[in-house]
Enzyme design. Sequence first.
Site, mmCIF file in Angstrom:
data_model
loop_
_atom_site.group_PDB
_atom_site.id
_atom_site.type_symbol
_atom_site.label_atom_id
_atom_site.label_comp_id
_atom_site.label_asym_id
_atom_site.label_seq_id
_atom_site.Cartn_x
_atom_site.Cartn_y
_atom_site.Cartn_z
ATOM 1 N N ASP A 48 0.830 -1.203 0.000
ATOM 2 C CA ASP A 48 0.000 0.000 0.000
ATOM 3 C C ASP A 48 0.864 1.252 0.000
ATOM 4 O O ASP A 48 0.555 2.242 -0.656
ATOM 5 C CB ASP A 48 -0.913 0.010 1.234
ATOM 6 C CG ASP A 48 -2.022 -1.017 1.105
ATOM 7 O OD1 ASP A 48 -2.823 -1.154 2.045
ATOM 8 O OD2 ASP A 48 -2.071 -1.678 0.045
ATOM 9 N N SER A 97 -34.321 -1.125 -28.244
ATOM 10 C CA SER A 97 -33.830 -2.407 -28.726
ATOM 11 C C SER A 97 -34.481 -2.671 -30.089
ATOM 12 O O SER A 97 -35.107 -1.779 -30.656
ATOM 13 C CB SER A 97 -34.068 -3.473 -27.663
ATOM 14 O OG SER A 97 -35.248 -4.121 -27.895
ATOM 15 N N GLU A 131 -26.501 -4.654 -42.077
ATOM 16 C CA GLU A 131 -25.194 -4.694 -41.413
ATOM 17 C C GLU A 131 -25.194 -5.768 -40.339
ATOM 18 O O GLU A 131 -26.263 -6.141 -39.838
ATOM 19 C CB GLU A 131 -24.897 -3.328 -40.778
ATOM 20 C CG GLU A 131 -25.767 -3.043 -39.572
ATOM 21 C CD GLU A 131 -25.968 -1.555 -39.292
ATOM 22 O OE1 GLU A 131 -26.570 -0.853 -40.131
ATOM 23 O OE2 GLU A 131 -25.535 -1.112 -38.215
ATOM 24 N N LYS A 133 -25.188 -7.701 -36.862
ATOM 25 C CA LYS A 133 -25.635 -7.371 -35.510
ATOM 26 C C LYS A 133 -24.546 -7.867 -34.569
ATOM 27 O O LYS A 133 -24.342 -9.071 -34.417
ATOM 28 C CB LYS A 133 -26.967 -8.056 -35.206
ATOM 29 C CG LYS A 133 -27.510 -7.718 -33.841
ATOM 30 C CD LYS A 133 -28.942 -8.203 -33.708
ATOM 31 C CE LYS A 133 -29.589 -7.753 -32.415
ATOM 32 N NZ LYS A 133 -28.859 -8.087 -31.218
ATOM 33 N N LYS A 329 -32.180 -12.580 -36.938
ATOM 34 C CA LYS A 329 -31.257 -13.351 -36.095
ATOM 35 C C LYS A 329 -30.810 -14.641 -36.790
ATOM 36 O O LYS A 329 -31.557 -15.220 -37.570
ATOM 37 C CB LYS A 329 -31.943 -13.710 -34.761
ATOM 38 C CG LYS A 329 -32.442 -12.523 -33.965
ATOM 39 C CD LYS A 329 -31.326 -11.679 -33.389
ATOM 40 C CE LYS A 329 -30.792 -12.229 -32.094
ATOM 41 N NZ LYS A 329 -31.626 -12.011 -30.934
ATOM 42 N N CYS A 434 -50.027 -27.415 -6.504
ATOM 43 C CA CYS A 434 -48.806 -26.621 -6.447
ATOM 44 C C CYS A 434 -47.765 -27.341 -5.577
ATOM 45 O O CYS A 434 -48.054 -27.683 -4.433
ATOM 46 C CB CYS A 434 -49.124 -25.246 -5.868
ATOM 47 S SG CYS A 434 -47.646 -24.282 -5.537
ATOM 48 N N CYS A 437 -47.220 -25.085 -2.238
ATOM 49 C CA CYS A 437 -48.195 -24.832 -1.167
ATOM 50 C C CYS A 437 -49.333 -25.843 -1.163
ATOM 51 O O CYS A 437 -50.202 -25.795 -0.301
ATOM 52 C CB CYS A 437 -48.755 -23.412 -1.274
ATOM 53 S SG CYS A 437 -49.852 -23.175 -2.674
ATOM 54 N N CYS A 458 -49.486 -18.756 -1.222
ATOM 55 C CA CYS A 458 -48.427 -19.629 -1.740
ATOM 56 C C CYS A 458 -47.072 -18.972 -1.483
ATOM 57 O O CYS A 458 -46.808 -17.874 -1.975
ATOM 58 C CB CYS A 458 -48.623 -19.858 -3.233
ATOM 59 S SG CYS A 458 -47.259 -20.779 -3.973
HETATM 60 S S1 IVH Z 1 -29.464 -0.455 -34.162
HETATM 61 C C1 IVH Z 1 -33.044 1.922 -32.375
HETATM 62 N N1 IVH Z 1 -27.477 -1.816 -35.193
HETATM 63 O O1 IVH Z 1 -28.695 -5.001 -30.739
HETATM 64 C C2 IVH Z 1 -32.269 0.696 -32.663
HETATM 65 N N2 IVH Z 1 -28.166 -2.362 -32.995
HETATM 66 O O2 IVH Z 1 -31.196 -6.278 -30.068
HETATM 67 C C3 IVH Z 1 -30.862 0.795 -32.285
HETATM 68 N N3 IVH Z 1 -26.862 -4.112 -31.921
HETATM 69 O O3 IVH Z 1 -29.678 -2.599 -28.407
HETATM 70 C C4 IVH Z 1 -30.071 -0.412 -32.529
HETATM 71 N N4 IVH Z 1 -25.468 -4.454 -33.588
HETATM 72 O O4 IVH Z 1 -27.168 -3.093 -28.649
HETATM 73 C C5 IVH Z 1 -28.275 -1.655 -34.139
HETATM 74 N N5 IVH Z 1 -25.704 -2.922 -36.188
HETATM 75 C C6 IVH Z 1 -26.489 -2.739 -35.148
HETATM 76 C C7 IVH Z 1 -26.343 -3.502 -33.975
HETATM 77 C C8 IVH Z 1 -27.218 -3.283 -32.910
HETATM 78 C C9 IVH Z 1 -25.791 -4.809 -32.360
HETATM 79 C C10 IVH Z 1 -27.486 -4.298 -30.605
HETATM 80 C C11 IVH Z 1 -27.837 -3.031 -29.874
HETATM 81 C C12 IVH Z 1 -29.305 -3.095 -29.643
HETATM 82 C C13 IVH Z 1 -29.544 -4.577 -29.709
HETATM 83 C C14 IVH Z 1 -30.986 -4.905 -30.046
#
Ligand code: IVH
Length: 711
Positions: A48, A97, A131, A133, A329, A434, A437, A458
């Site tokens: 320290d 999201s 693009e 994800k 996805k 259940c 309970c 419960c």
């Molecule tokens: S656009 C309003 N672009 O995915 C929408 N999100 O499942 C804004 N993410 O919260 C998000 N790559 O954290 C966007 N090329 C991309 C992304 C992306 C990863 C994440 C982001 C978002 C989450 C939703």
Amino acid sequence: MSDTTEGADLGVEELTEAQARAELARLAQVLGTANTAYHTDDAPEISDAEYDALKARNAGIEARFPDLKRADSPSDQVGATPAEGFAKVRHSIRMLSLGNAFEDADITEFDTRIRRYLGLGEDAPLAYTSEPKIDGLSLSLRYEGGELVQAATRGDGEVGENVTANARTIADIPERLEDAPAVLEVRGEVYMSHEDFDALNARQAARGAKTFANPRNGAAGSLRQLDSTITAARPLRFFAYGWGEVSAPLSDTQMGAVERLASLGFSTNPLTRLCDGPAALLAHYAEIEQARATLGYDIDGVVYKVDDLALQARLGFRSTTPRWAIAHKFPAELAWTRLEAIDIQVGRTGALSPVARLTPVTVGGVVVSNATLHNEDYIAGRDSKGGVIRDGKDIRVGDWVQVYRAGDVIPKVADVDLSKRPEGAEVYVFPTTCPECGSEAVREEGDAVRRCMGGLVCPAQAVEKLKHFVSRAAFDIEGLGAKQVEQFYRDGWIAEPGDIFTLQERFGSGLQQLKNREGWGEKSANNLFDAIEEKRKIPFGRLLFALGIRHVGEQASNLIARNYGRWEEFTAAMDGAAGFEGPDWERLLGIDGVGEVLARSLVGAFAEDNERTSIDRLVKHLTVEAAAAPDTSGSPVAGKTVVFTGTLEKMTRAEAKARAEALGAKVSGSVSARTDLLVAGPGAGSKAKKATELGIETVDEDEWLALIGDA
Ligand code: IVH
């Protein structure tokens, strides 16, 4: 170069500027390593006293050469004791999201939906960006006058955590931007490459420190360090793909905006493409899926966004997701293992959920030992409508089963291999009482789930409700987490939420009892009472969410709170709606985002005697803060009830409704004495007539647009 070593032996007063710069860099590094050893690895490498001396030397050099102070200066780091937690940051524009799609058909539907909303014909051009994800965690970076002033995690979308010091340590994040708008919030994903992740785990393992399950966890664990010297030692990267508040538009297209971010110095994903429709999007998806294994970082799908920003603005948002974007996805990861047992868990709302206990197996880099079996029909090989799934194969204890995991969601048991079924494996019989309970567990007509009828009697339901009540997005009482709630419930100290607020009163002297308990001392007991005291004042939306009423989630709670404003007004309206009819019921259903299922559940909960008594008992101890309506100051239609009728030519009905609501108006489907304004397009019929009879102001579409300033 020689400055580095030379400087280390010199007194602060003797250093040249170059030596001082090198020495500050060395100290940042040495103190960084020392911090990591101390905080993360619990294995201090220096005493320290040595640590303090180095820190003092660093401060001394900074005092002599203030201009040389580093962005990651050890003087700005949290010292030996970690801070309580991150400061909270309210996002000026919510971080949302994305809706998910899995099938090709979902993508054509996405395009159709958008065209319908915008009133675009099938052949009208409509471009999208596509693009990868990134499988990391999102971050919002705020620049003012070109300087990075704040970095915040998404949190619940409205309030995130201030991780500015940590973000400054990420090489992909510029500290300063040239020619940027005066205010610019850049949003993107923090992630870790496979190579860096492997190296980090190897380093951690070599030190006997905790390793991470996957790069995403590694990135999250590294960014959310209270000590930014630890983050600095972790190899984080950042891709920019969006923005929040901007004082001047970046471009008029999504693609243009991303290019602008790249020219400002951000890393943007090189696989971003412009596509002219669903076929091109799907082709790009296939290309990215092919490239996935060679990218060197995790992605979990492809994101499509409407390219034209004016159209994005018209499309706007649903409660948590934009209408103009979707995540396509990748299919989930699979593995086979043995089903060792089926346990039944009883949730907050009494649902009996079968959980598969599995021989641990790695699925997509994560060890899975539990998975959901959904409900009794699923185990039996039927869907909730009685149709056949898995070719009708049922699932039995002892079976060889396929586990499926998609991203962050709970793993599922997807399939069963009958050729490996052990002899004598018995058909699973789902309990009708259940297991917690003993109350009857009833499955109502049309419900896939069997529910314990014990209510608050419960213990499992009561405890789950309490855990939800104190959870982060609800009351978030420091020192009162799931573990403590279970303990207090078991000891009979709290049976329902209201009891939390009488704890001190009942146990004021019993503080003695609490502090004698394992894990409690006088200080932690007093801290707990203080933390409870602090939460007596609670925002309406949070309170409603905390009650844990089925179907009433966080977004819905806030939406409802904003709509009713005050708790008293809301409860009176719930009383008024108790018969599921009448103006109070209509008002609830009229809220955009509140459907019939939610409304029934909410009104039902307030009308149920025990539940209501418990809520009222709780609220007696609280000051419920009124919810502010959305900022519609200056809106000429705020608070007005508007009806649209006839054909609208410049916008679709859905768009008109969303726009009016964003301006604080209520949109109703029928004309009544409570209507303030009728917007009538060509072909308006009985509604226009009724409005005239009632003397209600009527305007056409152009007049409406002029009124709201959109002309
Ligand atoms: S656009 C309003 N672009 O995915 C929408 N999100 O499942 C804004 N993410 O919260 C998000 N790559 O954290 C966007 N090329 C991309 C992304 C992306 C990863 C994440 C982001 C978002 C989450 C939703």
